[in-house]
Scaffold this motif. Structure first.
Motif, mmCIF file in Angstrom:
data_model
loop_
_atom_site.group_PDB
_atom_site.id
_atom_site.type_symbol
_atom_site.label_atom_id
_atom_site.label_comp_id
_atom_site.label_asym_id
_atom_site.label_seq_id
_atom_site.Cartn_x
_atom_site.Cartn_y
_atom_site.Cartn_z
ATOM 1 N N LEU A 21 -28.406 8.642 -27.600
ATOM 2 C CA LEU A 21 -28.551 10.104 -27.714
ATOM 3 C C LEU A 21 -28.741 10.866 -26.048
ATOM 4 O O LEU A 21 -27.992 11.950 -26.120
ATOM 5 C CB LEU A 21 -30.007 10.249 -28.182
ATOM 6 C CG LEU A 21 -30.208 10.096 -29.762
ATOM 7 C CD1 LEU A 21 -31.374 10.441 -30.411
ATOM 8 C CD2 LEU A 21 -28.912 11.288 -30.274
ATOM 9 N N PRO A 22 -28.979 9.947 -25.046
ATOM 10 C CA PRO A 22 -28.540 10.573 -23.633
ATOM 11 C C PRO A 22 -27.238 10.646 -23.435
ATOM 12 O O PRO A 22 -26.864 11.651 -22.698
ATOM 13 C CB PRO A 22 -29.461 9.804 -22.689
ATOM 14 C CG PRO A 22 -30.309 9.149 -23.470
ATOM 15 C CD PRO A 22 -29.951 8.915 -24.916
ATOM 16 N N ARG A 50 -33.594 15.712 -40.503
ATOM 17 C CA ARG A 50 -34.150 14.319 -41.072
ATOM 18 C C ARG A 50 -34.506 13.707 -39.813
ATOM 19 O O ARG A 50 -35.540 12.960 -39.858
ATOM 20 C CB ARG A 50 -33.327 13.687 -42.069
ATOM 21 C CG ARG A 50 -33.021 14.338 -43.247
ATOM 22 C CD ARG A 50 -34.336 14.279 -44.390
ATOM 23 N NE ARG A 50 -34.980 12.943 -44.528
ATOM 24 C CZ ARG A 50 -34.444 12.206 -45.337
ATOM 25 N NH1 ARG A 50 -33.609 12.356 -46.287
ATOM 26 N NH2 ARG A 50 -35.120 11.179 -45.424
ATOM 27 N N GLY A 51 -33.682 13.530 -38.864
ATOM 28 C CA GLY A 51 -33.897 12.782 -37.603
ATOM 29 C C GLY A 51 -35.061 13.248 -36.601
ATOM 30 O O GLY A 51 -35.633 12.289 -36.323
ATOM 31 N N CYS A 58 -38.116 10.288 -32.805
ATOM 32 C CA CYS A 58 -37.021 10.627 -32.060
ATOM 33 C C CYS A 58 -36.965 12.235 -31.764
ATOM 34 O O CYS A 58 -35.952 12.858 -31.299
ATOM 35 C CB CYS A 58 -35.694 10.275 -32.655
ATOM 36 S SG CYS A 58 -35.447 8.541 -32.961
ATOM 37 N N LYS A 59 -38.037 13.053 -32.074
ATOM 38 C CA LYS A 59 -37.684 14.468 -31.929
ATOM 39 C C LYS A 59 -37.234 14.940 -30.498
ATOM 40 O O LYS A 59 -36.612 15.815 -30.385
ATOM 41 C CB LYS A 59 -38.919 14.990 -32.371
ATOM 42 C CG LYS A 59 -38.966 16.477 -32.303
ATOM 43 C CD LYS A 59 -40.065 17.502 -32.953
ATOM 44 C CE LYS A 59 -40.054 18.894 -32.800
ATOM 45 N NZ LYS A 59 -40.976 19.328 -33.783
ATOM 46 N N ASP A 60 -38.066 14.113 -29.408
ATOM 47 C CA ASP A 60 -37.732 14.503 -27.981
ATOM 48 C C ASP A 60 -36.303 14.191 -27.615
ATOM 49 O O ASP A 60 -35.793 14.935 -27.125
ATOM 50 C CB ASP A 60 -38.694 13.908 -27.096
ATOM 51 C CG ASP A 60 -39.988 14.369 -27.180
ATOM 52 O OD1 ASP A 60 -40.317 15.426 -27.676
ATOM 53 O OD2 ASP A 60 -40.948 13.454 -26.868
ATOM 54 N N ALA A 65 -30.591 16.375 -26.670
ATOM 55 C CA ALA A 65 -29.234 16.577 -27.130
ATOM 56 C C ALA A 65 -29.035 18.016 -27.485
ATOM 57 O O ALA A 65 -27.783 18.228 -27.067
ATOM 58 C CB ALA A 65 -28.958 15.447 -28.011
ATOM 59 N N VAL A 66 -29.530 18.296 -28.550
ATOM 60 C CA VAL A 66 -29.132 19.847 -28.839
ATOM 61 C C VAL A 66 -29.323 20.892 -27.626
ATOM 62 O O VAL A 66 -28.252 21.501 -27.676
ATOM 63 C CB VAL A 66 -30.179 20.172 -30.011
ATOM 64 C CG1 VAL A 66 -30.015 21.668 -30.438
ATOM 65 C CG2 VAL A 66 -29.834 19.330 -31.470
#
Length: 70
Positions: A21-22, A50-51, A58-60, A65-66
């Motif tokens: 993700l980074p 969902r993630g 994983c929200k952070d 990423a977004v």
């Protein structure tokens, strides 16, 4: 890499999602115009939502990423 990270989140493996993700954040920040189109695709939004559920841990990572692509 986006799918790798989100699927790891859905599998409740946030420590493993810390790697892809980074990298996605960097790609998203380099290609902002394409990122918006990619993120707002129906399947991508479903997976992202969902993630980001609290139980995945994983929200952070996904939020970072977004926001890097917006």
């Amino acid at each position: 890499m986006f799918y790798d990270g989100v699927l790891l989140c859905l599998a409740k493996k946030p420590d493993a999602a810390r790697v892809p993700l980074p990298k996605v954040s960097k790609i998203f920040s380099d290609h902002r115009k394409l990122t918006n189109n990619f993120i707002f695709g129906n399947l991508n939004m479903l997976l992202l939502g969902r993630g980001m559920e609290p139980r995945t841990g994983c929200k952070d990572y996904l939020t970072a990423a977004v926001f890097s692509g917006v």
